[in-house]
Design a protein around this motif. Sequence first.
Motif, short mmCIF file in Angstrom:
data_model
loop_
_atom_site.label_atom_id
_atom_site.label_comp_id
_atom_site.label_asym_id
_atom_site.label_seq_id
_atom_site.Cartn_x
_atom_site.Cartn_y
_atom_site.Cartn_z
N ARG A 148 88.50 -75.32 -17.18
CA ARG A 148 88.37 -76.68 -17.72
C ARG A 148 87.04 -76.85 -18.45
NH1 ARG A 148 90.91 -78.54 -13.10
NH2 ARG A 148 88.95 -78.98 -12.05
N THR A 149 85.99 -76.32 -17.86
CA THR A 149 84.67 -76.44 -18.48
C THR A 149 84.65 -75.76 -19.85
OG1 THR A 149 83.76 -76.30 -16.26
CG2 THR A 149 82.20 -76.11 -18.10
N PHE A 150 85.23 -74.57 -19.89
CA PHE A 150 85.25 -73.85 -21.16
C PHE A 150 86.00 -74.63 -22.22
CE2 PHE A 150 87.57 -71.10 -24.07
CZ PHE A 150 86.51 -70.46 -24.69
N LEU A 151 87.18 -75.14 -21.87
CA LEU A 151 87.98 -75.86 -22.85
C LEU A 151 87.27 -77.12 -23.34
CD1 LEU A 151 91.61 -75.53 -21.45
CD2 LEU A 151 90.52 -74.27 -23.30
N ALA A 152 86.49 -77.73 -22.44
CA ALA A 152 85.77 -78.93 -22.84
C ALA A 152 84.59 -78.59 -23.75
CB ALA A 152 85.28 -79.68 -21.60
N GLN A 153 83.98 -77.43 -23.53
CA GLN A 153 82.77 -77.09 -24.28
C GLN A 153 83.07 -76.44 -25.63
OE1 GLN A 153 80.69 -74.61 -21.54
NE2 GLN A 153 79.61 -76.31 -20.57
N ALA A 154 84.21 -75.78 -25.71
CA ALA A 154 84.50 -74.99 -26.91
C ALA A 154 84.41 -75.80 -28.21
CB ALA A 154 85.87 -74.31 -26.78
N PRO A 155 85.03 -77.00 -28.29
CA PRO A 155 84.92 -77.73 -29.56
C PRO A 155 83.48 -78.07 -29.94
CG PRO A 155 86.66 -78.66 -28.20
CD PRO A 155 85.92 -77.69 -27.34
N ASP A 156 82.66 -78.42 -28.96
CA ASP A 156 81.26 -78.73 -29.26
C ASP A 156 80.54 -77.49 -29.79
OD1 ASP A 156 81.72 -81.26 -28.40
OD2 ASP A 156 80.98 -80.91 -26.37
N PHE A 157 80.80 -76.39 -29.13
CA PHE A 157 80.16 -75.15 -29.57
C PHE A 157 80.58 -74.80 -31.00
CE2 PHE A 157 80.59 -70.46 -29.88
CZ PHE A 157 79.24 -70.16 -29.92
N GLU A 158 81.88 -74.96 -31.27
CA GLU A 158 82.37 -74.62 -32.60
C GLU A 158 81.79 -75.58 -33.65
OE1 GLU A 158 86.52 -72.78 -30.91
OE2 GLU A 158 86.49 -74.78 -31.81
N LYS A 159 81.62 -76.83 -33.26
CA LYS A 159 81.02 -77.78 -34.21
C LYS A 159 79.59 -77.36 -34.53
CE LYS A 159 80.44 -82.64 -35.21
NZ LYS A 159 79.11 -82.39 -35.81
N MET A 160 78.88 -76.86 -33.53
CA MET A 160 77.52 -76.40 -33.78
C MET A 160 77.53 -75.24 -34.79
SD MET A 160 76.26 -76.51 -29.85
CE MET A 160 74.69 -75.68 -30.01
N LEU A 161 78.47 -74.34 -34.64
CA LEU A 161 78.56 -73.22 -35.58
C LEU A 161 78.80 -73.72 -36.99
CD1 LEU A 161 80.74 -70.63 -33.63
CD2 LEU A 161 78.27 -70.65 -33.88
N VAL A 162 79.76 -74.65 -37.13
CA VAL A 162 80.09 -75.14 -38.45
C VAL A 162 78.92 -75.93 -39.04
CG1 VAL A 162 81.67 -76.63 -39.73
CG2 VAL A 162 82.55 -75.15 -37.95
N ASP A 163 78.23 -76.69 -38.20
CA ASP A 163 77.07 -77.43 -38.69
C ASP A 163 75.97 -76.51 -39.18
OD1 ASP A 163 78.24 -79.81 -38.27
OD2 ASP A 163 77.18 -80.30 -36.41
N GLU A 164 75.93 -75.30 -38.66
CA GLU A 164 74.97 -74.32 -39.14
C GLU A 164 75.37 -73.71 -40.47
OE1 GLU A 164 71.93 -73.25 -38.16
OE2 GLU A 164 72.04 -75.02 -36.89
N GLY A 165 76.55 -74.09 -40.95
CA GLY A 165 77.00 -73.58 -42.24
C GLY A 165 77.94 -72.41 -42.14
N ILE A 166 78.35 -72.07 -40.94
CA ILE A 166 79.28 -70.96 -40.78
C ILE A 166 80.70 -71.45 -41.06
CG2 ILE A 166 80.32 -69.42 -39.06
CD1 ILE A 166 77.51 -69.36 -37.74
N VAL A 167 81.42 -70.70 -41.86
CA VAL A 167 82.83 -71.02 -42.09
C VAL A 167 83.62 -70.44 -40.94
CG1 VAL A 167 84.80 -70.72 -43.60
CG2 VAL A 167 82.54 -71.04 -44.57
N LEU A 168 84.20 -71.30 -40.15
CA LEU A 168 84.89 -70.86 -38.94
C LEU A 168 86.39 -71.07 -39.11
CD1 LEU A 168 84.49 -69.84 -36.05
CD2 LEU A 168 84.30 -72.20 -35.32
N CYS A 169 87.14 -69.99 -39.09
CA CYS A 169 88.60 -70.07 -39.18
C CYS A 169 89.18 -69.50 -37.90
CB CYS A 169 89.13 -69.28 -40.38
SG CYS A 169 88.66 -69.96 -41.97
N LYS A 170 90.01 -70.28 -37.26
CA LYS A 170 90.62 -69.81 -36.01
C LYS A 170 92.11 -69.61 -36.25
CE LYS A 170 89.37 -73.25 -33.44
NZ LYS A 170 89.13 -74.10 -32.26
N PHE A 171 92.53 -68.39 -36.19
CA PHE A 171 93.94 -68.09 -36.42
C PHE A 171 94.60 -67.72 -35.11
CE2 PHE A 171 91.91 -67.02 -40.51
CZ PHE A 171 92.66 -67.84 -41.33
#
Lengths: 165, 148
Positions: free
Chosen positions: B10-33
């Motif tokens: 549960r913790t992982f699923l809750a944290q994952a979107p925040d973590f991914e947003k941080m990556l994208v905010d850093e300018g990383i193009v994140l594609c999840k297939f």
Amino acid sequence: LAKHHRHRKKGNDVPPAIAPAVDAPLITTANGSFNLGDPVLPDWIERRALTSAGFPYDAAIADKTYEKELTLLQIELVKLQRHVNQTGAHGGGVRGARRGRQGQHHLRRAPLHEPAHGTVGGARPADRARAGASGTPSATRNTCRRRGNWPCSTDPGTTAPASSP
Amino acid sequence: MGFCTAVEHRTFLAQAPDFEKMLVDEGIVLCKFWLNIGREMQLRRFHERRHNPLKFWKLSPIDFAALAKLEAYTIARDTMLAATSRRPAPWIIVRANDKRRARLNIIRHILSTTDYAGKRSQGRRQDGSADPWRNRAHQRLTGAPLTP
């Protein structure tokens, strides 16, 4: 006939698959049962494999079509790679679109500590592109990727902070 | 399967979107297939890996254990997709029964969400007319309409 069987016919010596230590469980579905240990693939699986889970094609893509499409797409990928190398852009359209919506929040971001050797990173990719400096070495770009959001002296519109906040 | 506790999950699923947003905010193009295949195709590939000596190395004991747990895996997949498909990094479900079509479509997706110099189609078809499908995909992913 599977590919490795054909090769075996030609006299190539392919070692047999190692039998697993544990037998796989028997799978039973509405359409039939499946025993992984049986070397013969059940017909119902072969028939339904490609169209399972709503796949909209009942035949694999033709070799010719695939090669043609792949070549066209690879040309585009090379263009994209060249674009990234030349501009240092790593956000592309995604970043550009986001910037308008969320404002210039990255300009306000301050470094956690002042870098020991003064200014690092250089201008953000978009600023370099605006200034027309296209031939950015990739080494600088990689630095920018980590630290490029820091305000710095070469970044028009912002100034580097004198000390850490 | 006992890889982690329910709380960790549960913790992982809750944290994952925040973590991914941080990556994208850093300018990383994140594609999840998410490459999705049907049950019959999955069994066919298992069979090929089990009996083809050139592909046997791909099988592991985990695969054998997972083979009969389709329902548990399906639930876990749906939970994960529901919890982590958020802007700016939504999941892209790829129909992957045909590996080569999946490959083409993934490349197409990456190209369609990125703008670069000399692009063959800027939201337009070959004949110059606007392509609403590409515009829609772009808007869904980036939150902004495409301006060719």
